[in-house]
Design an enzyme around this catalytic site. Sequence first.
Site, mmCIF file in Angstrom:
data_model
loop_
_atom_site.group_PDB
_atom_site.id
_atom_site.type_symbol
_atom_site.label_atom_id
_atom_site.label_comp_id
_atom_site.label_asym_id
_atom_site.label_seq_id
_atom_site.Cartn_x
_atom_site.Cartn_y
_atom_site.Cartn_z
ATOM 1 N N CYS A 2 -17.169 46.067 -26.368
ATOM 2 C CA CYS A 2 -18.352 46.811 -26.776
ATOM 3 C C CYS A 2 -18.391 46.933 -28.291
ATOM 4 O O CYS A 2 -17.518 46.445 -28.997
ATOM 5 C CB CYS A 2 -18.341 48.212 -26.148
ATOM 6 S SG CYS A 2 -18.185 48.201 -24.353
ATOM 7 N N ARG A 50 -22.929 48.006 -24.957
ATOM 8 C CA ARG A 50 -22.008 47.811 -23.844
ATOM 9 C C ARG A 50 -21.986 46.390 -23.314
ATOM 10 O O ARG A 50 -23.043 45.801 -23.070
ATOM 11 C CB ARG A 50 -22.360 48.764 -22.690
ATOM 12 C CG ARG A 50 -21.340 48.724 -21.554
ATOM 13 C CD ARG A 50 -21.765 49.572 -20.375
ATOM 14 N NE ARG A 50 -20.707 49.631 -19.360
ATOM 15 C CZ ARG A 50 -20.895 49.976 -18.098
ATOM 16 N NH1 ARG A 50 -22.112 50.302 -17.682
ATOM 17 N NH2 ARG A 50 -19.890 50.012 -17.256
ATOM 18 N N ASP A 100 -12.585 53.462 -17.159
ATOM 19 C CA ASP A 100 -11.578 54.029 -18.054
ATOM 20 C C ASP A 100 -12.179 54.942 -19.118
ATOM 21 O O ASP A 100 -11.483 55.779 -19.694
ATOM 22 C CB ASP A 100 -10.758 52.922 -18.715
ATOM 23 C CG ASP A 100 -11.606 51.874 -19.414
ATOM 24 O OD1 ASP A 100 -12.831 51.842 -19.191
ATOM 25 O OD2 ASP A 100 -11.054 51.065 -20.186
#
Length: 630
Positions: A2, A50, A100
């Site tokens: 990202c 993203r 995560d």
Amino acid sequence: MCGVVGIFDIRGLSEIDRSLLSRMNESQFHRGPDEGGLHTEPGLGFGHRRLSIIDLSSGQQPMHSQDGNVVLTYNGEVYNFPELRLELEALGYGFRTHCDTEVILYAWQAWGEACVERLRGMFAFAIWDRVKQTLFLARDRLGVKPLFYAELPNGHFIFGSELKALTQHPLLPKDPDPTAIEDYFSFGYIPDPKTIYRGVYKLEPGYCLTIKRGDVNFRPKQYWDVTFKPVANVNAVEAGEELVSRLREAVKIRMVADVPLGAFLSGGVDSSGVVALMAGLSDDPVNTCSISFGDPKFNESEFAARVAERYHTAHRVEQVDPDDFSLIEQLAGLYDEPYADSSALPTYRVCELAKKQVTVVLSGDGGDENLAGYRRYRWHTYEERMRSILPDALRMPLFSTLGKVYPKLDWAPKVFRAKTTLESIGRDSMAGYFHSVSVLPNAMRAELFSERLKRDLQGYQAVEVFHRYRETAPDDPLSMVQYLDLKTYLVGDILTKVDRASMAHALEVRVPLLDHKLVEWMATLPPDLKLKGREGKYVFKKALEPYLPYDILYRPKMGFSVPLSAWFRGPLKQRVRDTLLGDTLQNTGWFDSGYLQHIVSQHQSGLRDYSAPIWSLLMFEAFLRNNLVG
């Protein structure tokens, strides 16, 4: 992977320009083309691009904690997030996603700054804690993921995954740092924490930065370093078995993804070893890719093909045009500051190829630094023996004189090209290694730089980059140069090259040989298990003998080279003349025009091989035109 950006008002609660934040964020669109998001509140703005890898339907960023007090923008992968999630759930934290990102949010709330010590992976992130009025930034231990930052004249602190995000801000001063120019022409890149711009920095690997609103006296803090403490009486066979076992585990945790996954396969030891272990962990054929060159001196594709055939991988190979110099201009925009590793060209192409098959690849980067694979390590240990035999009072003047009078025989067989070795032995260990790795040695930079630039440098020399590590570098000669490379070359050159080239294609690269637990363990191996006689990566190669053919393990190292010398005497001959002798370099006032003429004429006549200095100057000139001229 990202892209992250942010603006933070250190002194107050000024309104953040959302359109400016958006421009900064969109400058990194290539890093995350799947989704984009912004968060603003008084005195703070976060942006995120993203590339979806895990939990594709959720995990959007910037992400907020359930109580709304913490916001995160994050680039990377934390491989131990399932274990951390269980630990955090036991502490009472509830989760809305399976990614995560959310784990990092609650790790901050549970453990504060110490959260970063629990993360295993590659990352660069920023957390805003509204209750503590604190901004926290962190970068992974080895520097796989980048993070740039600067404090502006108006008291705003800005950061981003790439330098181009910061240069979108109209208040960022773009004043070149003379010491960064000296560093660049020494190393071929600008080592952390500097950038080409004065007052703009890279957060160093293994560092974090905490800024409390109102506190203008903030400084980065180191949370991790590798310690070379070899264990005595290590059995070579057992060490090799443990190395493979540890690497297999590092590979396994990096094979978790909700998108297509594969590997780079160059045909070298490290990438071949990674592919072999991946094949043993996968029920399906591993996707592999490599590029080939028409010139057999640079072509490893036949070795890659043999590994692919042995492990029945879904292998893809494409030949790169031997005159593939069309990317020169594009690279200047890719790296945002001068960067002179010409292997960026084939790296860009192999990332382009990989993206046709997969979104995530594993690479073999890091093996040479950790297991002593570079030929220069062998030469450094030879030089160290000479340093230990002769007292400094005799050795330094003797070999300095020999180095000065010995001719530079670029055209001669390697056995007669002793000038650099003689000059290195005439220096102390750290300065000798600096001389060995310099793109332009001290004497050449002294001739290249103008009197004005020399005055601006005020006596600064790039060897001071190494001197920063005098207190923490190991005493053992081999371990010392490995440590220096982990701190400088690995992060400033290798990982920078791979990050920008892969992110240009929205491709995530994972690096199992740079798993920090594995790196810590490899640092305990005795030096003679890494470099044994003339054989680098000795213990690794011995351990891989059941997995790979002998000639792949023990053939001479090739690397990702390109035929610069021939280019600059052939198809790029006029471009070299126009660039090195043109107005852009001349108008800076930083270079001696007579010496630039000397470099061009000597190289193109065939009397000297100045391909490395010429490439460095070409890339520097391209940076100037793209960023500072006009």
